[in-house]
Design a protein around this motif. Structure first.
Motif, PDB file in Angstrom:
ATOM      1  N   LEU A 136      13.391  29.230 -26.381  1.00  0.00           N
ATOM      2  CA  LEU A 136      13.421  28.107 -25.386  1.00  0.00           C
ATOM      3  C   LEU A 136      14.228  27.020 -26.242  1.00  0.00           C
ATOM      4  CD1 LEU A 136       9.422  27.788 -24.849  1.00  0.00           C
ATOM      5  CD2 LEU A 136      11.351  28.719 -23.188  1.00  0.00           C
ATOM      6  N   SER A 137      13.917  26.877 -27.576  1.00  0.00           N
ATOM      7  CA  SER A 137      14.928  25.707 -28.048  1.00  0.00           C
ATOM      8  C   SER A 137      16.427  26.284 -28.021  1.00  0.00           C
ATOM      9  CB  SER A 137      14.500  25.830 -29.540  1.00  0.00           C
ATOM     10  OG  SER A 137      15.035  26.876 -30.341  1.00  0.00           O
ATOM     11  N   THR A 138      17.007  27.412 -28.234  1.00  0.00           N
ATOM     12  CA  THR A 138      18.307  27.803 -28.050  1.00  0.00           C
ATOM     13  C   THR A 138      18.768  27.560 -26.618  1.00  0.00           C
ATOM     14  OG1 THR A 138      18.063  29.432 -29.972  1.00  0.00           O
ATOM     15  CG2 THR A 138      19.920  29.615 -28.439  1.00  0.00           C
ATOM     16  N   THR A 139      18.037  28.029 -25.800  1.00  0.00           N
ATOM     17  CA  THR A 139      18.063  27.833 -24.449  1.00  0.00           C
ATOM     18  C   THR A 139      18.579  26.405 -24.001  1.00  0.00           C
ATOM     19  OG1 THR A 139      16.982  29.853 -23.634  1.00  0.00           O
ATOM     20  CG2 THR A 139      17.667  28.170 -21.854  1.00  0.00           C
ATOM     21  N   ALA A 140      17.634  25.484 -24.397  1.00  0.00           N
ATOM     22  CA  ALA A 140      17.708  23.809 -24.329  1.00  0.00           C
ATOM     23  C   ALA A 140      19.211  23.398 -24.735  1.00  0.00           C
ATOM     24  CB  ALA A 140      16.773  23.117 -24.852  1.00  0.00           C
ATOM     25  N   VAL A 141      19.715  24.020 -26.018  1.00  0.00           N
ATOM     26  CA  VAL A 141      20.789  23.739 -26.609  1.00  0.00           C
ATOM     27  C   VAL A 141      21.861  24.227 -25.690  1.00  0.00           C
ATOM     28  CG1 VAL A 141      22.121  23.968 -28.707  1.00  0.00           C
ATOM     29  CG2 VAL A 141      19.674  23.606 -29.089  1.00  0.00           C
ATOM     30  N   LEU A 142      21.955  25.295 -25.310  1.00  0.00           N
ATOM     31  CA  LEU A 142      22.993  25.887 -24.539  1.00  0.00           C
ATOM     32  C   LEU A 142      23.015  25.308 -23.254  1.00  0.00           C
ATOM     33  CD1 LEU A 142      24.796  28.120 -23.687  1.00  0.00           C
ATOM     34  CD2 LEU A 142      22.856  29.602 -22.673  1.00  0.00           C
ATOM     35  N   VAL A 143      22.109  24.832 -22.474  1.00  0.00           N
ATOM     36  CA  VAL A 143      22.094  23.811 -21.411  1.00  0.00           C
ATOM     37  C   VAL A 143      22.866  22.407 -21.563  1.00  0.00           C
ATOM     38  CG1 VAL A 143      20.556  22.840 -19.700  1.00  0.00           C
ATOM     39  CG2 VAL A 143      20.124  24.978 -20.272  1.00  0.00           C
ATOM     40  N   ALA A 144      22.471  22.052 -22.811  1.00  0.00           N
ATOM     41  CA  ALA A 144      22.727  20.758 -23.156  1.00  0.00           C
ATOM     42  C   ALA A 144      24.418  20.711 -23.431  1.00  0.00           C
ATOM     43  CB  ALA A 144      22.280  20.202 -24.433  1.00  0.00           C
ATOM     44  N   ALA A 145      24.879  21.900 -24.184  1.00  0.00           N
ATOM     45  CA  ALA A 145      26.303  22.132 -24.281  1.00  0.00           C
ATOM     46  C   ALA A 145      27.157  22.156 -22.950  1.00  0.00           C
ATOM     47  CB  ALA A 145      26.584  23.308 -25.252  1.00  0.00           C
ATOM     48  N   VAL A 146      26.509  22.730 -21.965  1.00  0.00           N
ATOM     49  CA  VAL A 146      27.356  22.946 -20.880  1.00  0.00           C
ATOM     50  C   VAL A 146      27.228  21.620 -20.061  1.00  0.00           C
ATOM     51  CG1 VAL A 146      27.449  24.241 -18.618  1.00  0.00           C
ATOM     52  CG2 VAL A 146      26.852  25.510 -20.559  1.00  0.00           C
ATOM     53  N   VAL A 147      26.113  20.938 -19.921  1.00  0.00           N
ATOM     54  CA  VAL A 147      25.903  19.849 -18.831  1.00  0.00           C
ATOM     55  C   VAL A 147      26.716  18.604 -19.669  1.00  0.00           C
ATOM     56  CG1 VAL A 147      24.415  17.965 -18.331  1.00  0.00           C
ATOM     57  CG2 VAL A 147      23.481  20.688 -18.289  1.00  0.00           C
ATOM     58  N   ALA A 148      26.714  18.543 -21.170  1.00  0.00           N
ATOM     59  CA  ALA A 148      27.270  17.463 -21.657  1.00  0.00           C
ATOM     60  C   ALA A 148      28.899  17.503 -21.253  1.00  0.00           C
ATOM     61  CB  ALA A 148      27.205  17.667 -23.077  1.00  0.00           C
ATOM     62  N   HIS A 149      29.452  18.671 -21.017  1.00  0.00           N
ATOM     63  CA  HIS A 149      30.825  19.019 -21.047  1.00  0.00           C
ATOM     64  C   HIS A 149      31.275  18.563 -19.609  1.00  0.00           C
ATOM     65  CE1 HIS A 149      34.813  20.798 -21.258  1.00  0.00           C
ATOM     66  NE2 HIS A 149      34.640  21.462 -20.097  1.00  0.00           N
ATOM     67  N   TYR A 150      30.356  18.666 -18.534  1.00  0.00           N
ATOM     68  CA  TYR A 150      30.846  18.355 -17.119  1.00  0.00           C
ATOM     69  C   TYR A 150      30.086  16.976 -16.734  1.00  0.00           C
ATOM     70  CZ  TYR A 150      32.361  23.235 -16.944  1.00  0.00           C
ATOM     71  OH  TYR A 150      33.121  24.261 -17.124  1.00  0.00           O
ATOM     72  N   VAL A 151      29.060  16.238 -17.241  1.00  0.00           N
ATOM     73  CA  VAL A 151      28.350  15.412 -16.808  1.00  0.00           C
ATOM     74  C   VAL A 151      28.502  14.198 -18.031  1.00  0.00           C
ATOM     75  CG1 VAL A 151      26.238  14.372 -15.980  1.00  0.00           C
ATOM     76  CG2 VAL A 151      27.064  16.494 -15.459  1.00  0.00           C
ATOM     77  N   ALA A 152      29.095  12.844 -17.695  1.00  0.00           N
ATOM     78  CA  ALA A 152      28.924  11.930 -18.442  1.00  0.00           C
ATOM     79  C   ALA A 152      27.944  11.341 -18.383  1.00  0.00           C
ATOM     80  CB  ALA A 152      30.148  10.989 -18.042  1.00  0.00           C
ATOM     81  N   LEU A 153      26.951  11.079 -19.511  1.00  0.00           N
ATOM     82  CA  LEU A 153      25.766  10.589 -19.656  1.00  0.00           C
ATOM     83  C   LEU A 153      25.477   9.363 -20.411  1.00  0.00           C
ATOM     84  CD1 LEU A 153      23.677  13.707 -19.931  1.00  0.00           C
ATOM     85  CD2 LEU A 153      23.872  12.584 -18.115  1.00  0.00           C
ATOM     86  N   PRO A 154      24.977   8.189 -20.321  1.00  0.00           N
ATOM     87  CA  PRO A 154      24.684   7.120 -21.066  1.00  0.00           C
ATOM     88  C   PRO A 154      23.853   7.139 -22.371  1.00  0.00           C
ATOM     89  CG  PRO A 154      23.001   6.887 -19.416  1.00  0.00           C
ATOM     90  CD  PRO A 154      24.003   8.151 -19.113  1.00  0.00           C
TER      91      PRO A 154
END
Length: 395
Positions: free
Chosen positions: A183-201
């Protein structure tokens, strides 16, 4: 695949009751865990440093702690297979519980340290977003994390299957830890992809670090609680109790059973004590022989080392049977879950004594004194010349 590994590396792999076979299984799973976790840790550490991702580096450290936990398990399986000796008459199998507790402490330590650092980064990203260093995206990172997910799924399933086969607490703990890692590694994987395509505050890397640490802390806490129960001593499972009751009931001379205590000194090392009631008018040598047979069958059929106490009681006396039934009814009037055993009646010219034990569930909130007084009062309503001598057993 698990069966193939067992056949290749564990001699006499079906004889799971053997300490030697259990040790071989434990060493096999531990070595696989050490090697795989070290490989995953190395890969994540490299990509984490290159990309500047805290969550990936934290996941790498988590894998290193898992490798350490597997090493602890490896040592524990070597110790647990040692035979009983003068200082350890019940063997060394309980070392697995100690190992499980060490594993839980390692997991909790990693989770706590990760939580502190992740909260710091997340807070900084909100307060001073321009000062936070951005992580570099790479498909290599995605690939490494993806491989890690499948590797941890394999370890979780491997530990679970073998842990169930040899009844190992430390393997069950390792399986639970591996699932939390998935679960934790999946969360890190999702974060890596999302952070690349979406600008977050805010720092998604820091947020995912918090989420990962929470999962790690929950997993460590669960393992610690389960291990704590094993060390303190747990109630026997219903399946074991039922099997013992059925075996005792099958004895022709047995008319009842009570005061069952079951103690587990690690896998395959169960010690029990119980009382079996027999007709007091029967032949004492025949009754003793029946008790010996019960002890022998408990070992041969259930692998339970039992000490059975012989309780002779009066059977077939109308007066005693009637008072026994009234005592049982009086006990149930106090709490429907209370049962009566070891009933004796001593009749006199001016009064009679009713001497018996009551089995009271731990959930009953009445004190022993209140229970004894209530039962005596209930019997005294119909039989004022009958005095009760009651002993309370909490079960």
């Amino acid at each position: 695949m698990f069966e193939l590994l067992a056949r290749l590396f564990v001699r006499d792999y079906k004889n799971v009751k053997s300490p030697t076979v259990r040790r071989a299984y434990g060493m096999l799973v531990s070595i696989v865990g050490i090697v795989l976790n070290l490989i995953l840790a190395a890969g994540k550490l490299v990509v984490g440093i290159l990309s500047g991702s805290l969550s990936v580096e934290a996941d790498a450290v988590n894998n290193l702690s898992d490798a350490g936990a597997a090493l602890v398990a490896l040592i524990c399986f070597r110790i647990s297979a040692k035979p009983a000796d003068r200082d350890h008459p019940y063997g060394h199998a309980r070392i697995e519980y100690v190992a499980s507790m060490i594993v839980s402490f390692l997991i909790l330590l990693v989770g706590f340290e990760l939580l502190k650092e992740s909260v710091t980064i997340l807070y900084a990203s909100v307060v001073t977003p321009d000062a936070v260093e951005k992580t570099a995206f790479s498909w290599v990172t995605v690939a490494v994390l993806g491989v890690s997910v499948f590797g941890k799924l394999f370890l979780a399933a491997f530990n679970r299957a073998i842990g169930k086969r040899i009844d190992s607490a430390v393997m069950r703990a390792a399986s639970a830890d591996s699932l939390s890692d998935v679960l934790s590694t999946t969360a890190v994987l999702v974060a890596a992809v999302v952070a690349h395509y979406v600008a977050l505050p805010f720092s998604l890397d820091g947020a995912m670090g918090v989420a990962v640490s929470a999962l790690i802390l929950v997993a460590g806490g669960k393992i610690l609680l389960e291990t704590k129960n094993s060390i303190l001593g747990e109630a026997p499972d219903e399946e074991t109790v039922k099997a013992i009751e059925e075996l005792v009931a099958a004895c022709p001379l047995s008319v009842g059973m009570h005061d069952l205590s079951v103690h587990k000194y690690g896998a395959g090392n169960v010690i029990a004590s119980l009382h079996v009631e027999v007709d007091g008018k029967g032949d004492i040598f025949e009754a003793h022989d029946a008790i010996d047979n019960i002890e022998r069958e408990l070992w041969q059929k259930l692998r339970v080392r039992a000490t059975v106490h012989l309780d002779p009681i009066v059977v077939g006396d109308p007066v005693v049977d009637a008072m026994h039934a009234e005592a049982a009814a009086a006990a149930r009037s106090v709490d429907a879950r209370i049962t009566v055993h070891d009933f004796r009646m001593v009749r006199g010219t001016t009064h009679s004594n009713l001497i018996f034990d009551v089995a009271v569930p731990f959930e009953c909130t009445l004190s022993d004194r209140e229970i004894i007084a209530a039962i005596g009062e209930e019997i005294g309503k119909k039989h004022p010349d009958h005095y009760t001598v009651v002993s309370v057993d909490r079960v």
